[in-house]
Motif scaffolding. Structure first.
Motif, PDB file in Angstrom:
ATOM      1  N   ILE A 275      25.067 -29.945 -59.097  1.00 57.60           N
ATOM      2  CA  ILE A 275      25.380 -29.131 -57.921  1.00 57.60           C
ATOM      3  C   ILE A 275      25.363 -27.644 -58.268  1.00 57.60           C
ATOM      4  O   ILE A 275      24.800 -26.822 -57.553  1.00 57.60           O
ATOM      5  CB  ILE A 275      26.733 -29.578 -57.321  1.00 57.60           C
TER       6      ILE A 275
ATOM      7  N   SER B  48      20.545 -34.719 -55.794  1.00 54.19           N
ATOM      8  CA  SER B  48      21.571 -34.385 -56.791  1.00 54.19           C
ATOM      9  C   SER B  48      21.854 -35.572 -57.703  1.00 54.19           C
ATOM     10  O   SER B  48      22.027 -35.419 -58.914  1.00 54.19           O
ATOM     11  CB  SER B  48      22.868 -33.954 -56.106  1.00 54.19           C
TER      12      SER B  48
ATOM     13  N   ASP C 136      21.837 -26.174 -58.645  1.00 52.53           N
ATOM     14  CA  ASP C 136      21.171 -25.833 -57.390  1.00 52.53           C
ATOM     15  C   ASP C 136      21.329 -24.364 -57.016  1.00 52.53           C
ATOM     16  O   ASP C 136      20.450 -23.760 -56.416  1.00 52.53           O
ATOM     17  CB  ASP C 136      21.770 -26.670 -56.253  1.00 52.53           C
TER      18      ASP C 136
END
Lengths: 242, 285
Positions: free
Chosen positions: B217, B85, B220
């Motif tokens: 995030i 990340s 994802d």
């Protein structure tokens, strides 16, 4: 001796508004001229004309020098540069070598009493010191004509009086010609050998008074009867002009 | 004669050393107390409000720590997710900086360019990123490229706007000095506009960095192909009802956001804090 700058029947129009009408003036080399007048009478416009930032709508401006210093009302320092690097700026723009800039900067910083503050950022300086730095910046290239646009207008009275005296010291040492714009009658008479009073809309010179005190001038001349007499005459002309 | 004295001294002291230790304590103690209260409330809820068969809804803090950080397999997953990340967020941020700063530079040159591009910069901020997800997937695939693109889109706006404001902030008087000394466009840009824009650029970077972490995030959840980051871990732990691991991952994600924000704050203070009042040590925030 020719003039350092000559305004030949200069007029400036912004659309319908006549900002300057038939401005016809000569400034001799080394002559210190003050320009007073009510707000919006075009005092600053005269400086912009003199520097070439603004072109006249009519008339001609003849300059006897290309080396002109401009001091603004605000110190207009670069906050990211130290005092020394601020002072070196114009040398950089005009392509002086690094060592030459450095040498001159040291000299003019000494002249305005900022040697100890050369490596400070403007952030940590008082208003008076910023103005001194601004003066030093203009002095770097040793201009033959100085244009002052109410340089001390934003300072408190004590600092202002002191800077007037310091400016006189510089003038006596360097003998540059000056056009000094101010709102203050007292300041105008103290620094200049000739005071021009302008009226507003259209801006034109309504009085041209000489201040016959020798340079170097002692600060105490402000309290002499003759000085009061001249200041009175300027104030009177100003009242009629507004 | 106070004015006189100040004029003589001339310097307003910044960053006083006196009382620094007690100052630090005063800054640190209050948030620590809040933290302890929150942990206390947490235990209270877990052990009094939740029946033991429903305790997985909010496992106690020590279980989160044990399951999340002391089980090597989970810790490995989380650290790897953190690395992924971080990588995605920084790549998106870098791209946003290069594009955003270039846009601001071009916009700062001419008024008409600014007027043409400004609305699009604003649009990049208002566009619902979720609406773009399918198209981004089609064009860039469902892997790391698309995750970086998401970060890029949401980080772009603060960089453009803050850089532009900074580039245009130089005093008129300074511009006139440059004009009087016939400085060219490059000189003006590099000696006047860019240095003056630095405080704004760092403000933009700090804001954009925080947003970029969020983008990494969120990205994802939609683009999980390849080595996934924290977002995919969150999804995985949630679907398996592993609430301890889930909460541990949430904390790591929060921490990443904080560290990035703090890091860019530090960078800004280091670079311009010496001369810019808004970034100066004392005047900060």
């Amino acid at each position: 001796m020719g003039s350092i700058i000559r305004f030949d029947r200069v007029s400036v129009r912004f659309g319908e508004i006549v900002a300057i009408e038939l401005f016809d003036q000569d400034v001799a080399p080394g002559e210190f001229v003050s320009l007073v007048g009510p707000s919006g009478c075009g005092k600053s416009t005269v400086l912009r004309l003199a520097s070439g930032l603004l072109d006249p709508s009519a008339g001609v401006i003849r300059r006897g020098t290309g080396n002109i210093g401009y001091v603004f009302q605000d110190a207009t320092l670069m906050p990211w540069r130290t005092v020394r690097r601020n002072v070196e700026l114009l040398g950089e723009l005009d392509g002086l070598t690094k060592s030459e800039r450095n040498l001159r900067a040291t000299e003019v910083l000494e002249l305005v009493g900022l040697t100890d503050f050369a490596e400070h950022y403007p952030l940590s300086l008082s208003g008076g010191m910023k103005m001194r730095a601004s003066l030093a910046r203009s002095l770097l290239l040793e201009p033959e004509l100085f244009l002052f646009d109410e340089p001390f207008g934003a300072l408190d009275q004590i600092t202002r009086t002191r800077l007037n005296e310091e400016l006189m010291g510089l003038y006596v040492a360097k003998r540059f010609a000056s056009i000094f714009v101010t709102h203050s009658v007292d300041e105008a008479a103290y620094v200049a050998s000739r005071v021009l009073v302008m009226s507003a809309r259209p801006g034109k010179v309504v009085a041209d008074l000489s201040v016959p005190f020798e340079y170097p001038r002692d600060p105490s001349i402000r309290y002499e009867p003759e000085f009061a007499h001249i200041a009175g005459a300027i104030a009177e002309a100003l009242r009629e002009a507004s | 004669m106070i004015t006189d004295v100040r004029e003589e001294v001339g310097v307003v002291e910044f960053g006083q050393k006196r009382g620094r230790v007690s100052e630090t304590i005063r800054i640190i103690i209050p948030p620590v107390i809040v933290f302890l209260i929150v942990i206390g409330l947490w235990y209270l809820i877990t052990y009094t409000l939740l029946a033991s068969d429903r305790r997985w809804l909010l496992p106690p803090p020590h279980m989160v720590v044990v399951e999340g950080f002391f089980v090597s397999k989970t810790l490995g997953e989380i650290l790897n997710g953190l690395w992924q990340s971080t990588k995605v967020a920084l790549m998106g941020l870098m791209l946003a900086f290069v594009v955003g700063f270039s846009m601001a530079l071009v916009m700062g040159q001419k008024k008409w360019i600014e007027r043409s591009l400004y609305p699009w910069a604003v649009a990049s901020q208002t566009v619902p990123i979720l609406a773009l997800v399918p198209m981004i997937g089609f064009w860039f695939g469902f892997g790391i490229t698309s995750r970086v693109i998401v970060c890029f889109i949401i980080a772009l706006f603060p960089i453009v706007i803050n850089s532009l404001t900074g580039l245009l902030s130089a005093e008129r008087g300074l511009h006139e000095l440059f004009t009087l000394h016939s400085a060219g466009r490059w000189t003006r840009t590099f000696k006047l506009q860019i240095p003056g824009a630095l405080p704004g650029i760092f403000t933009g970077l700090r804001t954009a960095a925080g947003l970029s972490v969020i983008g990494a995030i969120v990205g994802d959840f939609f683009f999980g192909r390849g080595t996934p980051g924290l977002g995919l871990l969150l999804e995985r732990y949630a679907s398996r009802l592993q609430s301890e691991e889930l909460l541990a991952t949430v904390f790591v994600a929060c921490l990443l956001g904080l560290v990035v924000f703090w890091g860019f704050g530090l960078l800004g203070r280091r670079m311009v804090g010496e001369w810019d009042p808004s970034w100066a040590e004392e005047g900060h925030r």
